[in-house]
Design an enzyme around this catalytic site. Structure first.
Site, PDB file in Angstrom:
ATOM      1  N   SER A   1       7.717  13.797   3.613  1.00  0.00           N
ATOM      2  CA  SER A   1       7.738  13.244   4.375  1.00  0.00           C
ATOM      3  C   SER A   1       8.578  12.834   5.734  1.00  0.00           C
ATOM      4  O   SER A   1       9.339  13.941   6.249  1.00  0.00           O
ATOM      5  CB  SER A   1       7.271  11.639   4.039  1.00  0.00           C
ATOM      6  OG  SER A   1       7.064  10.559   4.354  1.00  0.00           O
TER       7      SER A   1
ATOM      8  N   ARG B   1       5.683  -2.667   6.189  1.00  0.00           N
ATOM      9  CA  ARG B   1       5.408  -2.343   5.271  1.00  0.00           C
ATOM     10  C   ARG B   1       3.947  -2.146   5.003  1.00  0.00           C
ATOM     11  O   ARG B   1       2.936  -1.403   4.185  1.00  0.00           O
ATOM     12  CB  ARG B   1       6.208  -3.057   3.829  1.00  0.00           C
ATOM     13  CG  ARG B   1       6.309  -2.210   2.315  1.00  0.00           C
ATOM     14  CD  ARG B   1       6.726  -0.960   2.482  1.00  0.00           C
ATOM     15  NE  ARG B   1       6.764  -0.415   1.431  1.00  0.00           N
ATOM     16  CZ  ARG B   1       7.239   0.822   1.366  1.00  0.00           C
ATOM     17  NH1 ARG B   1       7.772   1.742   2.593  1.00  0.00           N
ATOM     18  NH2 ARG B   1       7.706   1.207   0.261  1.00  0.00           N
TER      19      ARG B   1
ATOM     20  N   ASP C   1      -3.790  12.653   2.956  1.00  0.00           N
ATOM     21  CA  ASP C   1      -2.730  12.202   3.789  1.00  0.00           C
ATOM     22  C   ASP C   1      -3.227  12.038   5.103  1.00  0.00           C
ATOM     23  O   ASP C   1      -3.710  12.400   5.929  1.00  0.00           O
ATOM     24  CB  ASP C   1      -1.582  13.479   3.590  1.00  0.00           C
ATOM     25  CG  ASP C   1      -0.546  12.517   3.973  1.00  0.00           C
ATOM     26  OD1 ASP C   1      -0.797  11.749   5.088  1.00  0.00           O
ATOM     27  OD2 ASP C   1       0.083  13.139   4.212  1.00  0.00           O
TER      28      ASP C   1
ATOM     29  N   HIS D   1      -0.753   9.774   1.710  1.00  0.00           N
ATOM     30  CA  HIS D   1       0.360  10.587   2.009  1.00  0.00           C
ATOM     31  C   HIS D   1       1.521  10.311   0.838  1.00  0.00           C
ATOM     32  O   HIS D   1       2.395  11.489   0.503  1.00  0.00           O
ATOM     33  CB  HIS D   1       1.458   9.928   3.258  1.00  0.00           C
ATOM     34  CG  HIS D   1       2.724  10.512   3.104  1.00  0.00           C
ATOM     35  ND1 HIS D   1       2.761  11.207   3.219  1.00  0.00           N
ATOM     36  CD2 HIS D   1       3.445   9.382   3.473  1.00  0.00           C
ATOM     37  CE1 HIS D   1       3.980  11.541   3.657  1.00  0.00           C
ATOM     38  NE2 HIS D   1       4.065   9.978   3.988  1.00  0.00           N
ATOM     39  N   ASP D   2       1.520   9.307  -0.555  1.00  0.00           N
ATOM     40  CA  ASP D   2       2.301   9.345  -1.715  1.00  0.00           C
ATOM     41  C   ASP D   2       1.885   9.882  -2.056  1.00  0.00           C
ATOM     42  O   ASP D   2       3.172  10.306  -3.234  1.00  0.00           O
ATOM     43  CB  ASP D   2       1.748   7.534  -2.017  1.00  0.00           C
ATOM     44  CG  ASP D   2       2.922   6.301  -1.647  1.00  0.00           C
ATOM     45  OD1 ASP D   2       4.318   6.703  -0.431  1.00  0.00           O
ATOM     46  OD2 ASP D   2       2.023   5.351  -1.619  1.00  0.00           O
TER      47      ASP D   2
HETATM   48  C1  LIG Z   1      11.568   8.489  -0.931  1.00  0.00           C
HETATM   49  C2  LIG Z   1      11.110   7.562  -1.447  1.00  0.00           C
HETATM   50  O1  LIG Z   1      10.386   7.729  -0.744  1.00  0.00           O
HETATM   51  S1  LIG Z   1      11.528   6.552  -2.400  1.00  0.00           S
HETATM   52  C3  LIG Z   1      10.118   4.940  -2.212  1.00  0.00           C
HETATM   53  C4  LIG Z   1       9.560   5.375  -3.567  1.00  0.00           C
HETATM   54  N1  LIG Z   1       9.515   3.772  -3.715  1.00  0.00           N
HETATM   55  C5  LIG Z   1       8.683   3.693  -2.081  1.00  0.00           C
HETATM   56  O2  LIG Z   1       8.466   3.380  -1.798  1.00  0.00           O
HETATM   57  C6  LIG Z   1       8.138   1.579  -3.217  1.00  0.00           C
HETATM   58  C7  LIG Z   1       6.712   0.985  -3.238  1.00  0.00           C
HETATM   59  N2  LIG Z   1       6.190   2.397  -3.700  1.00  0.00           N
HETATM   60  C8  LIG Z   1       5.107   3.426  -3.773  1.00  0.00           C
HETATM   61  O3  LIG Z   1       5.414   3.188  -2.373  1.00  0.00           O
HETATM   62  C9  LIG Z   1       4.706   3.511  -4.369  1.00  0.00           C
HETATM   63  O4  LIG Z   1       4.000   2.511  -5.099  1.00  0.00           O
HETATM   64  C10 LIG Z   1       4.837   4.335  -5.679  1.00  0.00           C
HETATM   65  C11 LIG Z   1       4.329   5.896  -4.120  1.00  0.00           C
HETATM   66  C12 LIG Z   1       6.546   4.640  -5.587  1.00  0.00           C
HETATM   67  C13 LIG Z   1       3.907   4.854  -6.423  1.00  0.00           C
HETATM   68  O5  LIG Z   1       2.878   4.618  -6.207  1.00  0.00           O
HETATM   69  P1  LIG Z   1       2.156   4.111  -7.435  1.00  0.00           P
HETATM   70  O6  LIG Z   1       2.540   4.822  -8.838  1.00  0.00           O
HETATM   71  O7  LIG Z   1       0.334   4.754  -6.877  1.00  0.00           O
HETATM   72  O8  LIG Z   1       2.270   2.758  -7.183  1.00  0.00           O
HETATM   73  P2  LIG Z   1       0.861   1.429  -6.757  1.00  0.00           P
HETATM   74  O9  LIG Z   1       0.964   1.777  -5.326  1.00  0.00           O
HETATM   75  O10 LIG Z   1       0.288   1.647  -7.406  1.00  0.00           O
HETATM   76  O11 LIG Z   1       1.905   0.854  -7.283  1.00  0.00           O
HETATM   77  C14 LIG Z   1       1.981   0.082  -8.247  1.00  0.00           C
HETATM   78  C15 LIG Z   1       2.908  -1.492  -7.862  1.00  0.00           C
HETATM   79  O12 LIG Z   1       1.121  -2.587  -7.660  1.00  0.00           O
HETATM   80  C16 LIG Z   1       1.480  -3.445  -8.067  1.00  0.00           C
HETATM   81  N3  LIG Z   1       0.007  -4.045  -8.178  1.00  0.00           N
HETATM   82  C17 LIG Z   1      -0.879  -3.788  -8.386  1.00  0.00           C
HETATM   83  N4  LIG Z   1      -2.164  -3.683  -7.967  1.00  0.00           N
HETATM   84  C18 LIG Z   1      -1.660  -5.202  -7.068  1.00  0.00           C
HETATM   85  C19 LIG Z   1      -2.340  -6.892  -6.771  1.00  0.00           C
HETATM   86  N5  LIG Z   1      -3.653  -6.884  -6.664  1.00  0.00           N
HETATM   87  N6  LIG Z   1      -1.729  -7.477  -6.731  1.00  0.00           N
HETATM   88  C20 LIG Z   1      -0.608  -7.558  -6.948  1.00  0.00           C
HETATM   89  N7  LIG Z   1       0.481  -6.402  -7.151  1.00  0.00           N
HETATM   90  C21 LIG Z   1      -0.161  -4.773  -7.459  1.00  0.00           C
HETATM   91  C22 LIG Z   1       1.776  -3.018  -9.770  1.00  0.00           C
HETATM   92  O13 LIG Z   1       1.832  -4.220 -10.306  1.00  0.00           O
HETATM   93  C23 LIG Z   1       3.107  -2.202  -9.803  1.00  0.00           C
HETATM   94  O14 LIG Z   1       3.870  -2.982  -9.805  1.00  0.00           O
HETATM   95  P3  LIG Z   1       5.161  -2.720  -9.665  1.00  0.00           P
HETATM   96  O15 LIG Z   1       5.547  -1.247  -8.646  1.00  0.00           O
HETATM   97  O16 LIG Z   1       6.545  -3.658  -9.519  1.00  0.00           O
HETATM   98  O17 LIG Z   1       5.416  -2.109 -11.274  1.00  0.00           O
HETATM   99  N1  LIG Z   2       6.416   5.570  -0.446  1.00  0.00           N
HETATM  100  C1  LIG Z   2       7.537   6.237   1.337  1.00  0.00           C
HETATM  101  C2  LIG Z   2       6.515   6.775   1.791  1.00  0.00           C
HETATM  102  C3  LIG Z   2       6.849   7.027   3.449  1.00  0.00           C
HETATM  103  O1  LIG Z   2       6.596   8.279   3.307  1.00  0.00           O
HETATM  104  C4  LIG Z   2       8.644   5.694   1.357  1.00  0.00           C
HETATM  105  O2  LIG Z   2       9.009   4.446   1.688  1.00  0.00           O
HETATM  106  O3  LIG Z   2      10.098   6.396   1.726  1.00  0.00           O
END
Ligand SMILES: CC(=O)SCCNC(=O)CCNC(=O)[C@H](O)C(C)(C)COP(=O)(O)OP(=O)(O)OC[C@H]1O[C@@H](n2cnc3c(N)ncnc32)[C@H](O)[C@@H]1OP(=O)(O)O
Ligand SMILES: N[C@@H](CCO)C(=O)O
Length: 383
Positions: free
Chosen positions: A168, A240, A333, A363-364
């Site tokens: 990304s 977001r 993606d 994309h994730d």
């Molecule tokens: C290089 C980088 O980009 S670093 C930054 C990466 N991290 C982020 O961007 C943080 C944001 N998260 C994301 O982008 C994604 O969650 C990822 C890629 C990190 C992980 O993806 P996944 O494992 O598929 O997680 P998902 O999208 O299912 O989210 C899970 C969360 O949603 C919450 N959730 C799921 N369903 C619901 C719902 N109905 N209501 C409220 N919360 C919910 C879960 O409880 C979980 O919470 P937690 O993360 O606080 O434990």
């Molecule tokens: N989840 C990623 C997606 C952007 O590539 C981020 O927040 O950085």
């Protein structure tokens, strides 16, 4: 404690929350001695980059790997959450002893991007005169961000990276490294990134920028002294929510949430659907860990991404790359679609055929499918 309404997620204090303070941990800092000249003109004084490292650099400096994070990532590639690290490592499965980026073999370096808010200089940092940069923070480009990383590499004694890897926004910088410094990039792994931001990518980013800037707490970006918990949190949360939909795939959202209401809530009477609650959750988490000013600066920097600018166009720029290269797309993606990575694989002379990460997550997928990313790393580093 102030919390994001309805979520219990703590809000950061508006002042001193990001980019300053030196919390304990593995994070280190590199200061630029001179102001950084910027591609758009002018210069940025007092630049510092936060970074983390794992493993040992060999005496000849030949085992260094540069890991570049995406929009809201940071230097914390692996490791638990803690002071200064609101999230656990974002590529936990990839780096460490016995993993694809085996830290018994590689010296892994991960800087926080210039303009970010996890230790590197950004809008929430203070200028040399002590005031927050806020809305006066200059326009940055990927080239400026890479220029700052070049200085870090020099300071660490790394003349040539054995591998530069990013997805990304991190992939945009990885590409920029390989084009602007081919002699310093031995191998390259590009994931889910384009040669240039497309009209649609700029459009999604613009909508997010509008969301933040139309928040009454934005104040032209000068909100960092507004007091604890004050800032354009609603605007950042909206940005977001929108972004997160683009990070996932339509079939995944449908299969996972469908039309189901959130617990006992009734969408016909003001309650939420599950998918809305899910987006609320991701919005609140980001608001609790990220600065809106940095989100704006980094989004604008991504909008400037065009590897061919001033280089005779994309094809000419890609021909400069000499690194052994793999380019990978995530098949689902919709934000950075595979056709963009196909262009990179076709245009980089030293690239092997386009690789495809199979994932339902959109994309994730480049963050989630670590086993597939690890296989690509192993392929690239075993030759
Ligand atoms: C290089 C980088 O980009 S670093 C930054 C990466 N991290 C982020 O961007 C943080 C944001 N998260 C994301 O982008 C994604 O969650 C990822 C890629 C990190 C992980 O993806 P996944 O494992 O598929 O997680 P998902 O999208 O299912 O989210 C899970 C969360 O949603 C919450 N959730 C799921 N369903 C619901 C719902 N109905 N209501 C409220 N919360 C919910 C879960 O409880 C979980 O919470 P937690 O993360 O606080 O434990
Ligand atoms: N989840 C990623 C997606 C952007 O590539 C981020 O927040 O950085």
């Amino acid at each position: 404690m102030n919390t994001t309404p309805g979520t219990g997620v703590p809000l950061p204090p508006a002042s001193g929350a990001w980019g300053e303070g030196d919390p304990p941990g593995r994070r280190q800092w590199h200061m630029w001695e001179k102001p950084l000249p910027l591609e758009a003109g002018g210069e940025l004084p007092g630049v510092r980059l936060a970074y983390e490292t794992w493993g040992q650099l060999t005496p000849d400096g030949s085992n260094a790997v540069l890991v570049l994070h995406a929009l809201t990532g940071d230097s914390h590639v692996i490791g638990p959450a803690g002071p200064g690290h609101p999230t656990p490592g974002w590529w936990e499965g990839l780096v460490g002893p016995g993993r694809a980026l085996d830290t018994d073999r590689w010296f892994v370096v991960a800087p926080n991007v210039l303009g970010g808010c996890q230790g590197s200089t950004g809008p929430s940092s203070r200028r040399p005169d002590g005031r927050h940069w806020g809305g006066d923070f200059p326009l940055l480009t990927q080239r400026d961000q890479v220029a700052a990383e070049v200085d870090l590499a020099d300071a660490l004694g790394i003349g040539r990276w054995a591998l530069v890897i990013g997805g990304s926004m991190g992939g945009m910088r990885a590409l920029e490294w390989a084009v602007s410094h081919p002699e310093r990039t031995e191998a390259l792994l590009l994931l889910a990134c384009p040669a240039a931001a497309s009209a649609e990518q700029i459009a999604w980013a613009d909508i997010q920028l509008h969301a933040i800037r139309s928040d009454p707490h934005w104040h032209g970006g000068d909100y960092h002294d507004a007091g604890p918990g004050r800032g354009p949190h609603a605007g950042l949360g909206l940005a977001r929510r929108l972004a997160h939909v683009t990070y996932r795939s339509e079939p995944e959202l449908q299969a996972r949430f469908g039309r189901t209401p959130q617990h006992t809530e009734d969408p016909w009477r003001g309650g939420r659907y599950q998918v809305g609650s899910y987006l609320d959750h991701h919005a609140a988490k980001l608001v609790g860990r990220f600065d809106a000013g940095s989100y704006v600066v980094l989004s604008e920097a991504m909008n400037t991404h065009d590897i061919g600018r001033g280089r005779g166009g994309t094809r000419a720029a890609l021909r400069r790359v000499t690194a052994r290269t793999l380019v990978a797309a995530v098949d689902s993606d919709r934000l950075y679609p595979p056709v963009q990575q196909a262009e990179l694989a076709a245009g980089i002379p030293s690239a092997d055929r386009l690789r495809v990460v199979r994932s339902p997550y959109g994309h994730d997928g480049f963050l989630i499918e670590t086993d597939q990313v690890a296989a690509l790393v192993r392929e690239l580093t075993s030759s």
